[in-house]
Enzyme design. Structure first.
Site, mmCIF file in Angstrom:
data_model
loop_
_atom_site.group_PDB
_atom_site.id
_atom_site.type_symbol
_atom_site.label_atom_id
_atom_site.label_comp_id
_atom_site.label_asym_id
_atom_site.label_seq_id
_atom_site.Cartn_x
_atom_site.Cartn_y
_atom_site.Cartn_z
ATOM 1 N N ASP A 70 0.830 -1.211 0.000
ATOM 2 C CA ASP A 70 0.000 0.000 0.000
ATOM 3 C C ASP A 70 0.863 1.259 0.000
ATOM 4 O OD1 ASP A 70 1.017 -0.048 2.577
ATOM 5 O OD2 ASP A 70 -0.901 -0.182 3.580
ATOM 6 N N ASN A 139 -7.362 0.983 13.803
ATOM 7 C CA ASN A 139 -8.808 0.783 13.601
ATOM 8 C C ASN A 139 -9.118 -0.557 12.929
ATOM 9 O OD1 ASN A 139 -7.923 1.194 11.029
ATOM 10 N ND2 ASN A 139 -9.228 2.941 10.558
ATOM 11 N N HIS A 141 -7.432 -1.867 10.310
ATOM 12 C CA HIS A 141 -7.141 -2.010 8.879
ATOM 13 C C HIS A 141 -5.947 -2.935 8.640
ATOM 14 C CE1 HIS A 141 -4.632 1.992 8.932
ATOM 15 N NE2 HIS A 141 -3.792 1.003 8.885
ATOM 16 N N GLU A 146 -9.519 0.134 4.964
ATOM 17 C CA GLU A 146 -10.161 0.787 6.100
ATOM 18 C C GLU A 146 -11.491 0.099 6.426
ATOM 19 O OE1 GLU A 146 -8.459 2.710 7.819
ATOM 20 O OE2 GLU A 146 -8.134 4.693 6.966
#
Ligand code: GLP
Length: 253
Positions: A70, A139, A141, A146
């Site tokens: 990413d 969170n 991910h 996400e």
């Protein structure tokens, strides 16, 4: 569904060594295979270990192919935010990973949508991922998938949440404004890897580790989708990060 292999390590150094051992094992047993490794604070020690082994000749890359997981959208390698640039400085260059065997995620393409499809094609032509090592976002991910990401999502452009942008700002000096979008391999892309290793360290991740590995499976916590491929999942984690895992956990160790 807790069939994954859990290794709770004594230290960050142990986690890093173990992760590096798995990378080495994969490339030695599957010459020419494709791998993907993450960015972030968590894998720093693993990279130090891999660089050390590459420099002393213990590990060689031969025909291994590296696929970036990413990066922020529209940021070239020289951009201060570029995760690919970070990866080059931290690992690819010092470990002398052959440039021609590295597949950069196409964040600067004129048409990111088409480029993402082509990236998936490159991955398929390389035989798919033999190994992916993942970190875990605060969170939940994985990569930059996400909350809201679908289990069958592929490499694509993703809007980053305020939470991720805030948590990643700590890596940059001063008043960093983290880019609003990223490109990431999708959850589906990741789950197809033949071996998946999740590395997590520190008490601040204990809650999200518990939700990811023992909570309901769904897009609210994208890492929870790893539970659906538990037979090929290995979790390497230190005691503080493992502290909220239930006692019902019956790991394969
Ligand atoms: C970042 C990256 C992920 C990484 C995760 C955890 O935003 N996109 O690939 O695994 O967040 O980062 P860290 O290891 O620094 O906690």
């Amino acid at each position: 569904m807790n069939g994954w292999k859990l290794t709770v390590v004594e230290s960050y150094a142990d986690m890093s060594r173990l992760a590096a051992d798995i990378v080495q094992h994969s490339i030695e047993h599957r010459p020419g295979c494709a791998i993907s490794l993450p960015t972030g604070e968590t894998p720093r020690g693993m990279y130090q270990e891999l660089v050390r082994r590459a420099q002393d000749g213990t590990i060689g890359w031969a025909h291994t192919r590296f696929f970036c997981l990413d990066d922020y959208l529209g940021r070239g390698k020289d951009d201060p935010f570029s995760l690919t640039g970070w990866l080059e400085r931290t690992f690819l260059q010092p470990a002398k990973f052959p440039e021609g065997q590295t597949h950069l995620i196409p964040t600067t393409a004129a048409n990111p949508h088409d480029a993402a499809i082509d990236y998936e094609r490159q991955l398929a032509s390389a035989g798919g991922l033999e190994l992916i090592v993942l970190g875990l976002g605060a969170n939940g991910h994985i990569g930059f998938n996400e909350p809201g990401s679908a289990i069958d999502s592929r490499t694509r452009v993703i809007d980053l949440t305020a939470e991720s942008r805030e948590s990643n700002a700590q890596y940059y000096e001063g008043d960093a404004t983290i880019p609003g979008q990223a490109m990431s391999m999708g959850v589906g892309t990741i789950l197809e890897a033949r071996r998946i290793v999740l590395i997590v360290s520190g008490e601040s991740k204990a809650g999200i580790v518990q939700r990811a590995l023992e909570g309901p499976v769904g897009p609210d916590v994208p890492a929870s989708f790893l539970q659906t491929v538990s037979a090929k999942l290995e979790v390497i984690i230190d005691h503080p990060a493992a502290s909220r895992l239930g006692t019902s956990q019956q790991p394969r160790t």
